[in-house]
Design a protein around this motif. Structure first.
Motif, PDB file in Angstrom:
ATOM      1  N   ARG A 320       0.722  -1.350   0.601  1.00  0.00           N
ATOM      2  CA  ARG A 320      -0.507  -0.178   0.223  1.00  0.00           C
ATOM      3  C   ARG A 320       1.002   1.067   0.040  1.00  0.00           C
ATOM      4  NH1 ARG A 320      -3.163  -3.117   4.113  1.00  0.00           N
ATOM      5  NH2 ARG A 320      -4.859  -3.757   3.758  1.00  0.00           N
ATOM      6  N   GLN A 322       0.164   5.632   1.366  1.00  0.00           N
ATOM      7  CA  GLN A 322      -0.921   6.483   1.062  1.00  0.00           C
ATOM      8  C   GLN A 322      -1.345   7.947   0.904  1.00  0.00           C
ATOM      9  OE1 GLN A 322      -2.439   4.837   5.239  1.00  0.00           O
ATOM     10  NE2 GLN A 322      -4.623   4.442   4.423  1.00  0.00           N
ATOM     11  N   THR A 334      -5.653   5.818  -0.865  1.00  0.00           N
ATOM     12  CA  THR A 334      -4.508   5.215  -0.381  1.00  0.00           C
ATOM     13  C   THR A 334      -5.165   3.816  -1.607  1.00  0.00           C
ATOM     14  OG1 THR A 334      -5.346   4.459   1.406  1.00  0.00           O
ATOM     15  CG2 THR A 334      -4.337   2.360   0.410  1.00  0.00           C
TER      16      THR A 334
END
Length: 396
Positions: A320, A322, A334
């Motif tokens: 991920r 963000q 995200t």
């Protein structure tokens, strides 16, 4: 010889020269401002890329162990100096796309810096502990400063940054100290030693104006800061006990503080062992907020205009990324650009960000306004991404 004969001879010479000049293709002239490199860690290869064309230009092989490699650039942004984990320092010409110098200078090295005047490139070493300075033109060793903090004991060096002048600041992980070395005369280094700064400094940064050197502490909650503009620099503790009363999580990957974000009068810092980004007022160096994030942050990086801060994470959340809007202090997007995101790098004005996904063998180029993917390219186990715009920045 008569004048008309001279003129005829000159004319013939001009035609001959003109014919030679037009006999082959015109040379391809390129600048270096569009260039950058991506480290292919598993193959010891440096990929040279063009950030405007968003494409891979060439691969330079034979750089050794790049499992923790970092890169700095010459002042003219033509040469990349690559610090390998095996202690090698390699000079790569980005225009001819080949290695032009290489020296095995240590047993274990994790990075380096280049002097403000571009004359010295300095490696920070674990084995043996200390720093070594080299002439950027020849890679000749010109200074060796062992990090000997007790008789016969050398410390691992971390957090090396360049300062205005031929000065460098760095932290001694095993000595709980910060040293500042002046290499104005490399034959006679002058080192200021600041002991007892806190337990286990693990990385550091210098603020964009070159004033504050800040080291993160692994052995305790808090950071150590030095005001480099003071006549006699001293260490000040900031954010002491930011995790007080909370049970820290296991740390799976150490944050990299060179990527700490300074946006306006706020700094955005990764909280060790927590799913938070700390927000700090850079006038008072007091905490003014915390932003919950998806995992343990590794890099917390500001877009060049300061409007956004991008965060990536350690396992198990390292697929991920963000994005924080610094006007609202909230997560606005995200993304999942690939498996094992290791590094991010903004183009010089921040319209795009390049992201390496090691386990997908992919580099993605993302538009920072729309968050659309603009391009992808295949690179074997990519890790660090470094653009030549760093050549003009303090601490990069």
């Amino acid at each position: 010889m008569k004048r008309r004969d001279c003129l005829a001879l000159l004319g013939a010479s001009s035609l001959l020269l003109g014919g030679c000049a037009s006999s082959g293709p015109a040379p391809s002239l390129v600048g270096t401002g569009d260039l950058g490199v991506v480290v292919a860690r598993s193959t010891g290869t440096l990929a040279i890329v063009n950030t405007s064309q968003r494409k891979l230009l060439a691969e330079v092989k034979g750089l050794g162990d790049l499992s923790h490699a970092s890169v700095v650039f010459s002042r003219d942004a033509r040469h990349a100096f690559v610090f390998g984990r095996d202690g090698a320092l390699t000079k790569v010409d980005l225009l001819t796309q080949r290695i032009v110098g290489r020296v095995m200078q240590a047993g274990n090295s994790i990075g380096g810096a280049i002097s403000a005047d571009g004359s010295l490139v300095v490696a920070q070493n674990y084995t043996p502990g200390g720093i070594k300075a080299f002439d950027t033109a020849t890679l000749e060793l010109v200074a060796d400063v062992p990090a000997e903090f007790e008789p016969g004991r050398l410390s691992r060096v971390v957090g090396l940054v360049d300062l205005p002048g031929r000065r460098f600041a760095y932290s001694l992980f095993d000595a709980d100290a910060i040293w500042i070395t002046d290499l104005s005369n490399p034959a006679r280094p002058v080192t200021t030693k600041l002991p007892n700064i806190g337990r286990q400094p693990y990385d550091a940064l210098v603020t964009p104006n070159g004033r504050h050197y800040i080291a993160g502490l692994f052995g305790e909650d808090g950071l150590a800061m030095v005001d480099l503009w003071e006549e006699k620099p001293q260490v000040r503790r900031i954010l002491a006990g930011y995790g007080r009363g909370q049970e820290p999580l296991p740390v799976y990957k150490m944050p990299h503080l060179r990527g700490w974000a300074v946006a306006g009068r706020r700094a955005y810092l990764p909280a060790i062992g927590r799913h938070e980004v700390l927000v700090v007022d850079t006038d008072t160096w007091q905490e003014v907020g915390r932003i919950p994030v998806a995992g343990q942050p590794v890099f917390v990086m500001a877009r060049p205009d300061g409007r956004q801060v991008w965060v990536n994470f350690s396992v198990p959340d390292y697929h991920r990324v963000q994005v924080i809007d610094t006007t609202t202090q909230k997560i606005v997007r995200t993304l999942e650009p690939g498996k094992a995101v290791l590094h991010m790098e903004f183009t010089p004005r921040g319209e795009s960000v390049w992201i390496s996904s090691r386990d997908d063998h992919r580099v993605s180029v993302i538009d920072t306004q729309s968050f659309a993917t603009q391009a992808t390219m295949t690179v074997d186990s990519p890790s660090g991404i470094f653009f030549t715009s760093r050549a003009a920045r303090v601490g990069f």
